[in-house]
Design a protein around this motif. Structure first.
Motif, PDB file in Angstrom:
ATOM      1  N   HIS A 136      65.376  53.550  -1.481  1.00 48.41           N
ATOM      2  CA  HIS A 136      66.597  52.987  -0.907  1.00 48.41           C
ATOM      3  C   HIS A 136      66.435  51.470  -0.719  1.00 48.41           C
ATOM      4  N   PRO A 137      67.495  50.679  -0.989  1.00 46.22           N
ATOM      5  CA  PRO A 137      67.410  49.223  -0.815  1.00 46.22           C
ATOM      6  C   PRO A 137      67.033  48.797   0.604  1.00 46.22           C
ATOM      7  N   GLU A 138      67.461  49.572   1.640  1.00 47.39           N
ATOM      8  CA  GLU A 138      67.083  49.213   3.007  1.00 47.39           C
ATOM      9  C   GLU A 138      65.573  49.361   3.213  1.00 47.39           C
ATOM     10  N   TYR A 139      65.008  50.378   2.601  1.00 48.51           N
ATOM     11  CA  TYR A 139      63.551  50.560   2.640  1.00 48.51           C
ATOM     12  C   TYR A 139      62.881  49.355   1.967  1.00 48.51           C
ATOM     13  N   ALA A 140      63.424  48.925   0.843  1.00 51.11           N
ATOM     14  CA  ALA A 140      62.879  47.765   0.118  1.00 51.11           C
ATOM     15  C   ALA A 140      62.968  46.500   0.965  1.00 51.11           C
ATOM     16  N   LEU A 170      64.616  47.606  -6.102  1.00 45.99           N
ATOM     17  CA  LEU A 170      65.930  47.001  -6.362  1.00 45.99           C
ATOM     18  C   LEU A 170      66.300  47.123  -7.835  1.00 45.99           C
ATOM     19  N   GLU A 171      65.350  46.901  -8.711  1.00 47.01           N
ATOM     20  CA  GLU A 171      65.632  46.995 -10.156  1.00 47.01           C
ATOM     21  C   GLU A 171      66.022  48.419 -10.534  1.00 47.01           C
ATOM     22  N   GLU A 172      65.322  49.399 -10.000  1.00 52.50           N
ATOM     23  CA  GLU A 172      65.641  50.798 -10.325  1.00 52.50           C
ATOM     24  C   GLU A 172      66.977  51.222  -9.723  1.00 52.50           C
ATOM     25  N   SER A 178      70.701  40.829  -8.786  1.00 55.16           N
ATOM     26  CA  SER A 178      71.307  40.420  -7.515  1.00 55.16           C
ATOM     27  C   SER A 178      70.585  39.204  -6.934  1.00 55.16           C
ATOM     28  N   PRO A 179      71.297  38.382  -6.137  1.00 56.49           N
ATOM     29  CA  PRO A 179      70.645  37.240  -5.480  1.00 56.49           C
ATOM     30  C   PRO A 179      69.445  37.662  -4.645  1.00 56.49           C
ATOM     31  N   THR A 180      69.533  38.852  -4.017  1.00 61.72           N
ATOM     32  CA  THR A 180      68.423  39.337  -3.204  1.00 61.72           C
ATOM     33  C   THR A 180      67.171  39.541  -4.046  1.00 61.72           C
ATOM     34  N   CYS A 181      67.326  40.158  -5.205  1.00 62.79           N
ATOM     35  CA  CYS A 181      66.179  40.416  -6.076  1.00 62.79           C
ATOM     36  C   CYS A 181      65.621  39.104  -6.633  1.00 62.79           C
ATOM     37  N   LEU A 212      68.789  34.828 -14.991  1.00 60.78           N
ATOM     38  CA  LEU A 212      69.875  33.921 -14.609  1.00 60.78           C
ATOM     39  C   LEU A 212      70.601  33.359 -15.828  1.00 60.78           C
ATOM     40  N   GLU A 213      69.863  33.115 -16.911  1.00 61.68           N
ATOM     41  CA  GLU A 213      70.522  32.653 -18.145  1.00 61.68           C
ATOM     42  C   GLU A 213      71.540  33.689 -18.620  1.00 61.68           C
ATOM     43  N   LEU A 214      71.168  34.961 -18.543  1.00 62.51           N
ATOM     44  CA  LEU A 214      72.069  36.018 -19.008  1.00 62.51           C
ATOM     45  C   LEU A 214      73.233  36.244 -18.049  1.00 62.51           C
ATOM     46  N   SER A 215      72.959  36.179 -16.740  1.00 57.48           N
ATOM     47  CA  SER A 215      73.987  36.521 -15.758  1.00 57.48           C
ATOM     48  C   SER A 215      74.881  35.345 -15.380  1.00 57.48           C
ATOM     49  N   LYS A 216      74.333  34.120 -15.359  1.00 57.45           N
ATOM     50  CA  LYS A 216      75.101  32.972 -14.885  1.00 57.45           C
ATOM     51  C   LYS A 216      75.262  31.871 -15.920  1.00 57.45           C
ATOM     52  N   GLY A 217      74.418  31.842 -16.933  1.00 60.59           N
ATOM     53  CA  GLY A 217      74.491  30.764 -17.908  1.00 60.59           C
ATOM     54  C   GLY A 217      73.881  29.485 -17.363  1.00 60.59           C
TER      55      GLY A 217
END
Length: 438
Positions: A136-140, A170-172, A178-181, A212-217
């Motif tokens: 779970h992300p909260e556990y992470a 987070l990846e799984e 995400s900004p958090t990751c 970031l190149e792929l997601s934001k350019g």
């Protein structure tokens, strides 16, 4: 979502609204907000009894308020009371207890009570893992906080392992972009640099930049920042050609997105100036005077442009700054500009001495070290920037002055004019003054 968690979520939104608003308005709201939270606590006690979960919720809300106000001791006592009530009501392994322990851990963390924070995070992890699952992300999130307190206690290997596990979760969960990751991967890369494991840091920083190149350019400040971090690591690894290419892309991206006079543009320029000198030094045996002049001219242009931008920020009035980028020059801007200006002045000194050795003392194009010392001293004389120097960038200022003084005394002893000697004397007095303040 249970009632207790829902009430906490609503109150946290209120905290963010109050604490994130206009400063003067926020100040006016704080007293009123404190009274409201205290009244809610009193109402819960009168309506439900002193040991009811509703009271624990109200205690937690008031504790969060004090934590955001940085009144940590008050917050700590309230969190402890809330946890005690929750353990009585729901047993010690209930998720509500885990949530409260997570919050108390943050409070200890902010007070630098790292051992206590570690205990809270570890207890919270056991509860979260059992109730929500270890994927779970909260556990992470709790894993990541535990990693940070372990690192602050010198347990870096354990911290790195937990951070990697937090990222994997987070990846799984589909949150790898995400900004958090991204934040956690960046933190991990910086921890690896502290441990002098530059190769591993490079791998993570390449992954961040690719994501970031792929997601934001490249029209993104986040991508530019990731490129800059990777460039610095590559420079430390002597991969200078690729480092320069990334610095150039970072500079182009910032110039496209930001106003020309923004301090981040000055950052890119001073990094490029340093890298240019690094490239010159690394290939010194194969460089003739014409090539050396090219390196020096390039480094000098970058450092001068950086100085021009940072001086513009430090000298601008609020009205001028509004014309520049629609925001006034805040203390944060000026602190950043001061630090960058000092780095650029250091580069000027290094260019001077490198040119003297390679081109000889007769070349008039690289005689600006006395101007660099003068600028450094003038910076200190200004009341506004002097306040920032003594408050925040004292060590940067002392390092810059010492470097310039050492260059002059070691290499320009026979060329010192009376004016330059006076500047050196004044610079030494400033260093002594700052040293006494430290």
């Amino acid at each position: 979502m249970d009632q207790w968690s829902q009430m906490n979520t609503q109150s946290n939104g209120e905290f963010s609204r109050i604490m994130g608003g206009n400063f003067s308005r926020k100040q006016r709201q704080l007293d009123e907000a404190e009274k409201l939270f205290q009244a809610a606590l009193l109402e819960a006690k009168e309506g439900f009894g002193l040991r009811d979960p509703h009271v624990a919720s109200a205690l937690n809300n008031l504790a969060e308020f004090y934590r955001l106000k940085k009144e940590y001791e008050k917050a700590e006592l309230l969190y402890l009371e809330a946890i005690e009530i929750l353990e009585e009501s729901f047993q010690s392994d209930d998720i509500r207890v885990g949530t409260a322990l997570h919050s108390l851990g943050i409070c200890y963390h902010l007070q630098r009570k790292f051992a206590e924070a570690q205990t809270c995070y570890e207890r919270a992890l056991k509860i979260e893992g059992r109730v929500m699952g270890v994927g779970h992300p909260e556990y992470a999130s709790t894993l990541y906080l535990l990693a940070k307190v372990l690192s602050l206690q010198g347990k870096r290997r354990d911290a790195e392992s937990l951070t990697e596990e937090s990222i994997r979760i987070l990846e799984e969960a589909g949150l790898g972009e995400s900004p958090t990751c991204i934040q956690r991967m960046t933190y991990l890369s910086m921890e690896l640099i502290k441990s002098k494991r530059l190769g591993e840091a490079e791998t993570w920083q390449r992954k961040i930049l690719h994501t970031l190149e792929l997601s934001k350019g490249w029209d993104s400040l986040h991508t530019a920042h990731a490129a800059e971090l990777l460039s610095l690591t590559l420079q430390a690894l002597e991969k200078l050609k690729e480092s320069e290419e990334l610095f150039e892309r970072c500079l182009a991206a910032r110039k496209k997105v930001l106003p020309e006079g923004h301090f981040l543009v000055a950052v890119s320029l001073v990094y490029l100036a340093r890298l240019t000198l690094h490239k010159f030094a690394s290939d010194l045996k194969n460089i003739d005077s014409d090539v050396a002049k090219h390196y020096f001219a390039r480094a000098k242009q970058h450092s001068n442009d950086s100085i021009r931008i940072t001086e513009g920020i430090l000298n601008s009035s609020s009205k001028d700054q509004n014309k520049l980028d629609s925001t006034s020059a805040t203390d944060r801007d000026k602190i950043a500009a001061t630090a960058i200006l000092l780095q650029a002045l250091e580069v000027v000194g290094l260019i001077d001495i490198a040119a003297k050795h390679v081109l000889g003392k007769g070349d008039p194009n690289y005689r600006s070290i006395d101007d660099a010392v003068n600028k450094c001293i003038s910076l200190y004389r200004k009341p506004g920037t002097r306040r920032l120097v003594t408050k925040v960038v004292k060590q940067d200022y002392m390092r810059c002055l010492r470097l310039l003084i050492n260059i002059i005394e070691d290499h320009l002893l026979m060329q010192q004019t009376m004016e330059l000697q006076e500047l050196l004397g004044e610079a030494q007095l400033i260093i002594e003054e700052l040293g006494e303040e430290s």
